[in-house]
Every structure is written in C-alpha cells, then in structure tokens.
Design an enzyme around this catalytic site. Structure first.
Site, mmCIF file in Angstrom:
data_model
loop_
_atom_site.group_PDB
_atom_site.id
_atom_site.type_symbol
_atom_site.label_atom_id
_atom_site.label_comp_id
_atom_site.label_asym_id
_atom_site.label_seq_id
_atom_site.Cartn_x
_atom_site.Cartn_y
_atom_site.Cartn_z
ATOM 1 N N HIS A 1 0.802 -1.231 0.000
ATOM 2 C CA HIS A 1 0.000 0.000 0.000
ATOM 3 C C HIS A 1 0.835 1.281 0.000
ATOM 4 O O HIS A 1 0.309 2.365 -0.170
ATOM 5 C CB HIS A 1 -0.937 0.052 1.211
ATOM 6 C CG HIS A 1 -0.231 0.409 2.495
ATOM 7 N ND1 HIS A 1 0.467 -0.501 3.226
ATOM 8 C CD2 HIS A 1 -0.106 1.584 3.148
ATOM 9 C CE1 HIS A 1 0.977 0.089 4.289
ATOM 10 N NE2 HIS A 1 0.657 1.359 4.270
HETATM 11 C C1 UD1 Z 1 -2.147 5.981 5.194
HETATM 12 C C2 UD1 Z 1 -0.888 6.603 5.757
HETATM 13 C C3 UD1 Z 1 0.218 5.565 5.753
HETATM 14 C C4 UD1 Z 1 -0.217 4.298 6.456
HETATM 15 C C5 UD1 Z 1 -1.520 3.790 5.870
HETATM 16 C C6 UD1 Z 1 -2.014 2.620 6.678
HETATM 17 C C7 UD1 Z 1 -0.602 9.021 5.347
HETATM 18 C C8 UD1 Z 1 0.085 10.042 4.516
HETATM 19 N N1 UD1 Z 1 -0.432 7.731 4.954
HETATM 20 O O1 UD1 Z 1 -1.881 5.641 3.851
HETATM 21 O O2 UD1 Z 1 1.351 6.079 6.434
HETATM 22 O O3 UD1 Z 1 0.781 3.320 6.300
HETATM 23 O O4 UD1 Z 1 -2.494 4.840 5.935
HETATM 24 O O5 UD1 Z 1 -2.920 1.839 5.983
HETATM 25 O O6 UD1 Z 1 -1.249 9.358 6.313
HETATM 26 N N2 UD1 Z 1 -9.107 4.697 0.705
HETATM 27 C C9 UD1 Z 1 -10.346 4.101 0.611
HETATM 28 N N3 UD1 Z 1 -10.988 3.788 1.777
HETATM 29 C C10 UD1 Z 1 -10.494 4.047 3.006
HETATM 30 C C11 UD1 Z 1 -9.230 4.671 3.082
HETATM 31 C C12 UD1 Z 1 -8.547 4.983 1.925
HETATM 32 O O7 UD1 Z 1 -10.845 3.834 -0.472
HETATM 33 O O8 UD1 Z 1 -11.147 3.725 4.024
HETATM 34 C C13 UD1 Z 1 -8.386 4.999 -0.559
HETATM 35 C C14 UD1 Z 1 -8.724 6.384 -1.120
HETATM 36 O O9 UD1 Z 1 -8.690 6.280 -2.518
HETATM 37 C C15 UD1 Z 1 -7.573 7.228 -0.630
HETATM 38 C C16 UD1 Z 1 -6.414 6.243 -0.681
HETATM 39 O O10 UD1 Z 1 -6.980 4.989 -0.296
HETATM 40 O O11 UD1 Z 1 -7.335 8.350 -1.432
HETATM 41 C C17 UD1 Z 1 -5.272 6.595 0.227
HETATM 42 O O12 UD1 Z 1 -5.719 6.790 1.573
HETATM 43 P P1 UD1 Z 1 -4.824 7.684 2.577
HETATM 44 O O13 UD1 Z 1 -5.428 7.626 3.928
HETATM 45 O O14 UD1 Z 1 -4.579 9.002 1.981
HETATM 46 O O15 UD1 Z 1 -3.441 6.958 2.556
HETATM 47 P P2 UD1 Z 1 -3.052 5.445 2.812
HETATM 48 O O16 UD1 Z 1 -2.424 4.893 1.601
HETATM 49 O O17 UD1 Z 1 -4.192 4.707 3.398
HETATM 50 N N1 UDP Z 2 -3.732 -5.282 8.800
HETATM 51 C C1 UDP Z 2 -5.026 -5.779 8.953
HETATM 52 N N2 UDP Z 2 -5.716 -6.146 7.826
HETATM 53 C C2 UDP Z 2 -5.191 -6.056 6.582
HETATM 54 C C3 UDP Z 2 -3.862 -5.557 6.435
HETATM 55 C C4 UDP Z 2 -3.169 -5.165 7.561
HETATM 56 O O1 UDP Z 2 -5.531 -5.870 10.065
HETATM 57 O O2 UDP Z 2 -5.880 -6.399 5.605
HETATM 58 C C5 UDP Z 2 -2.994 -4.862 9.996
HETATM 59 C C6 UDP Z 2 -1.627 -5.474 10.193
HETATM 60 O O3 UDP Z 2 -1.721 -6.721 10.845
HETATM 61 C C7 UDP Z 2 -0.926 -4.425 11.037
HETATM 62 C C8 UDP Z 2 -1.514 -3.129 10.534
HETATM 63 O O4 UDP Z 2 -2.725 -3.482 9.860
HETATM 64 O O5 UDP Z 2 -1.266 -4.559 12.414
HETATM 65 C C9 UDP Z 2 -0.580 -2.452 9.597
HETATM 66 O O6 UDP Z 2 -1.219 -1.412 8.973
HETATM 67 P P1 UDP Z 2 -0.851 -0.911 7.523
HETATM 68 O O7 UDP Z 2 -0.085 -1.948 6.810
HETATM 69 O O8 UDP Z 2 -2.116 -0.434 6.920
HETATM 70 O O9 UDP Z 2 0.015 0.392 7.823
HETATM 71 P P2 UDP Z 2 1.523 0.668 8.282
HETATM 72 O O10 UDP Z 2 1.829 -0.190 9.446
HETATM 73 O O11 UDP Z 2 2.398 0.419 7.104
HETATM 74 O O12 UDP Z 2 1.502 2.118 8.607
#
Ligand code: UD1
Ligand code: UDP
Length: 354
Positions: free
Chosen positions: A203
């Site tokens: 992601h």
């Molecule tokens: C965010 C964090 C990242 C973290 C990740 C955990 C920032 C800059 N990034 O990244 O550090 O590792 O969360 O998962 O804060 N979207 C959906 N549904 C949701 C959420 C997101 O469809 O419930 C889609 C949308 O298209 C959105 C994109 O995912 O624009 C990115 O979401 P965003 O929260 O901006 O960043 P993440 O990639 O989730």
């Molecule tokens: N995780 C989860 N379901 C998923 C993918 C990840 O519960 O489908 C959990 C994972 O076990 C870990 C956390 O989400 O505890 C990590 O989050 P993510 O990878 O979204 O973000 P990051 O840690 O890179 O910020």
C-alpha cells in the site's frame, strides 16, 4: 487526568487496541476519529473485534490531497481541543492524522504524547517521514519503541521527554495471537494449508503511485510458483485497475481483513511479502521470514537480526527472496517485553506531577 487521543488510520486502531484498554483504568481518555480511513473493513471492523472504545468525536474528514486532508483535520481537531481542554493529546505513528493532532495541540500549548517516536527511514520523500519528524519536534513525551529510535531523536537534538518503552504492537500481538487462533476461521474459509502460502500486503505510496514499481512488484509475484494471499488496500486496488496490471492465478486477492484474521494469516504463512511498517514488525514478532518491498526500513533491527530482507521493487530480487530467504538466526529482543503500555502510563503520571 484527561487525554485526547487522535486516531484515523488502520495501524492506529490496532495500536489503540493495546493501549486504550489499560488507559481506561488510569486516565479519562477521549478518542477522536479523524475519518482518514472510513471503509468498514479499514475502520469499523477493528473497533468491533478489538473492543476499542467508541470515539466521542467522528470528524469524517475522508480522503484528499495531503494539504487538504491535514488542513481539514487541523481545523476540526482544534475545535475538539477547545471543547475538551485535555491535559495531553496523544498521537500514534506517522500518518496525516498524527501530524494534524500534534500540530493542533502544540499550537494550543497542550503537551503532545507521541507513541512510536523516533522512527526514521532517512527518506524525506515519504509523507510518513515528514509527519514523523514534524511530530517528534513538537512533542513533550516521546515514547520510543527501540534504542535506534532513541538514538535518532538524540541525533536531531531532542534531549527531553525521551523514553524507551518498547513497542505497543508487540504488547498487542502477545495479547491477540491466541485469540486470533481461537476466533478466526480464515484459514478454512480460504482453503489454505498452514505454511503453504505466502501472505502479501502492498500500500505504500512510493510503490502504488509509480506504475513501473507496481508493475515490477507484480512481475515478481506473478513469476513465483507459490500460492499468494493478498488482502489489498483500497489505494492499491485503485492503481492496479488504473495501470491495467494483470495478476497471476496463483495470487488470491481479497478485500482488507480484520486484525484477528490478519494475525491468523501471518502466523500460518510460510513467508510474508510486504511494504507495511506494522506487518514487517509482526512478521518479526511471529518469526516469519519477511521480504520487504522497500529500499529502506525504519525497523532496522528486523534486518540486522536476519529476519527481514529489503528487495525494493526489483522483480528478480522479489522472486529470488521468495524462493531462497530462509533465516535461521535467533532474533534479539529489540522491541521490549510486551509491557510498553504500563511504562507509558507511569511516565505520563510522572510528567503530570513534575
Ligand atoms: C495511510 C498513511 C500511511 C499508512 C496507511 C495505513 C498518510 C500520509 N499515509 O496511507 O502512512 O501506512 O495509511 O494503511 O497518512 N481509501 C479508501 N478507503 C479508506 C481509506 C482509503 O478507499 O477507508 C483509498 C482512497 O482512494 C484514498 C487512498 O486509499 O485516497 C489513500 O488513503 P490515505 O489515507 O490518503 O493513505 P493510505 O495509503 O491509506
Ligand atoms: N492489517 C489488517 N488487515 C489487513 C492488512 C493489515 O488488520 O488487511 C494490519 C496489520 O496486521 C498491522 C496493521 O494493519 O497490524 C498495519 O497497517 P498498515 O499496513 O495499513 O500500515 P503501516 O503499518 O504500514 O503504517
């Protein structure tokens, strides 16, 4: 003692699951959900299955560009802080919700507690690296998970309020692994066999936003002769479709899953391939070989101990690591002893008295 805790993204709900149950016995904690993650499988599922208290405030900010999202959060969080007048604001990790919470509190001279302070990738093009650095520099209490994190903060001239407490995600996994084994049926539901599949998550913006990198990662995954289970983050799904990337039949794409199912899959996986920070650590805690789709990592101990290998987005390296990466070394105890939340509670109480 009143603490306002800012949550918004999946890894923060998981950290809160370990922290909030113990905080309840010691503090008046008020949860604020920014709404950064909003799909039910990115948010509600964690509150339900991990018994995280219901947030008093739902800010419903949703997705957007960095500035729009962080700015909207800043405005909304400030209103909550004016209303609640807390003694502390607590933020986790490195998302835009983290930075907005820290900035809103700091401007109002409310002490900020940063959980997971001091992590650095030394790659400032990552939004997370910017969020971490800024948050650490406005925080009063910096709870570092590792000695490396303490050193990083000292190197940046931060001397006060640093405490090595261990990693709250380690506390969490110790608590939830057995529960996951009892409650999750995902292995049967997906017809999987223990140690006969690879678990993968992707992601990170640096991988999804660059077509060549994402294509190269899938080339690597497509080329191996192993079953791969891939719970796909909505961000990645969007880009896979947009770029028209084709996916091999041995790769089982599923929607994002709850934490108990995730921990169950992690425990049963032969290897884990990921660009997630949290998943790299969980692989280490569970002693599952981890292949990391990044050029650097904040969690350097996992690499130093031999249980994590950085392959970037290089398809050949991905393929080779899936085939041959089989660590046998004994990992060290770099992430604490599972009691980091208790330590945090004591330091917060001491700070309040001083
Ligand atoms: C965010 C964090 C990242 C973290 C990740 C955990 C920032 C800059 N990034 O990244 O550090 O590792 O969360 O998962 O804060 N979207 C959906 N549904 C949701 C959420 C997101 O469809 O419930 C889609 C949308 O298209 C959105 C994109 O995912 O624009 C990115 O979401 P965003 O929260 O901006 O960043 P993440 O990639 O989730
Ligand atoms: N995780 C989860 N379901 C998923 C993918 C990840 O519960 O489908 C959990 C994972 O076990 C870990 C956390 O989400 O505890 C990590 O989050 P993510 O990878 O979204 O973000 P990051 O840690 O890179 O910020």
């Amino acid at each position: 003692l009143k603490i306002v805790t800012i949550l918004g993204a999946r890894p923060q709900f998981i950290k809160a699951a370990a922290v909030s149950s113990l905080f309840k016995e010691n503090f008046d904690e008020i949860l604020v959900h920014t709404g950064q993650h909003y799909d039910s499988n990115m948010s509600d599922v964690f509150f339900q299955e991990l018994e995280i208290p219901k947030p008093k405030y739902q800010l419903n900010i949703g997705s957007g560009s960095h500035g729009a999202m962080t700015g909207a959060m800043l405005i909304a969080i400030e209103k909550v802080l004016i209303e609640e007048k807390p003694d502390f604001v607590l933020v986790y990790g490195d998302t835009n919700s983290t930075l907005a919470g820290a900035l809103a509190a700091s401007k109002m001279l409310i002490p900020v507690i940063h959980v997971e302070a001091g992590l650095r990738s030394f790659n400032k093009t990552m939004p997370e690296e910017q969020n971490r650095i800024l948050t650490d520099h406005v925080s009063e209490l910096l709870f570092a998970p590792t000695q490396t994190a303490i050193q990083n903060l000292q190197n940046e001239g931060i001397k006060k309020g640093l405490h090595l407490v261990g990693d709250v995600m380690y506390d969490g996994i110790l608590h939830f692994t057995e529960i996951a084994k009892k409650k999750s049926t995902i292995i049967q539901d997906l017809n999987l066999l223990e140690k006969q599949f690879i678990l993968c998550t992707i992601h990170r913006a640096e991988n999804t936003n660059d077509m060549n990198r994402l294509q190269s990662i899938f080339n690597g995954l497509n080329a191996v002769n192993e079953k791969i289970v891939l719970p796909l983050h909505p961000r990645t799904l969007k880009y896979v479709q947009e770029y028209g990337i084709s996916i091999g039949e041995h790769i089982l794409i599923i929607e994002p899953i709850g934490y108990l199912d995730m921990v169950r899959l992690e425990s049963a996986a032969k290897k884990i391939v990921t660009d997630s920070g949290g998943v790299q650590k969980e692989a280490f805690f569970l002693k599952i070989p981890c292949i990391t789709l990044r050029d650097e990592t904040e969690w350097v101990e996992t690499v130093q101990d031999g249980w994590n290998i950085l392959v970037g987005a290089n398809e050949k390296h991905i393929q080779e690591a899936i085939l041959t990466f089989n660590p046998t070394t004994i990992p060290t105890n770099s992430f604490g002893d599972g009691n980091s939340v208790h330590r945090m509670i004591e330091w917060i109480k001491q700070y309040q008295l001083s």
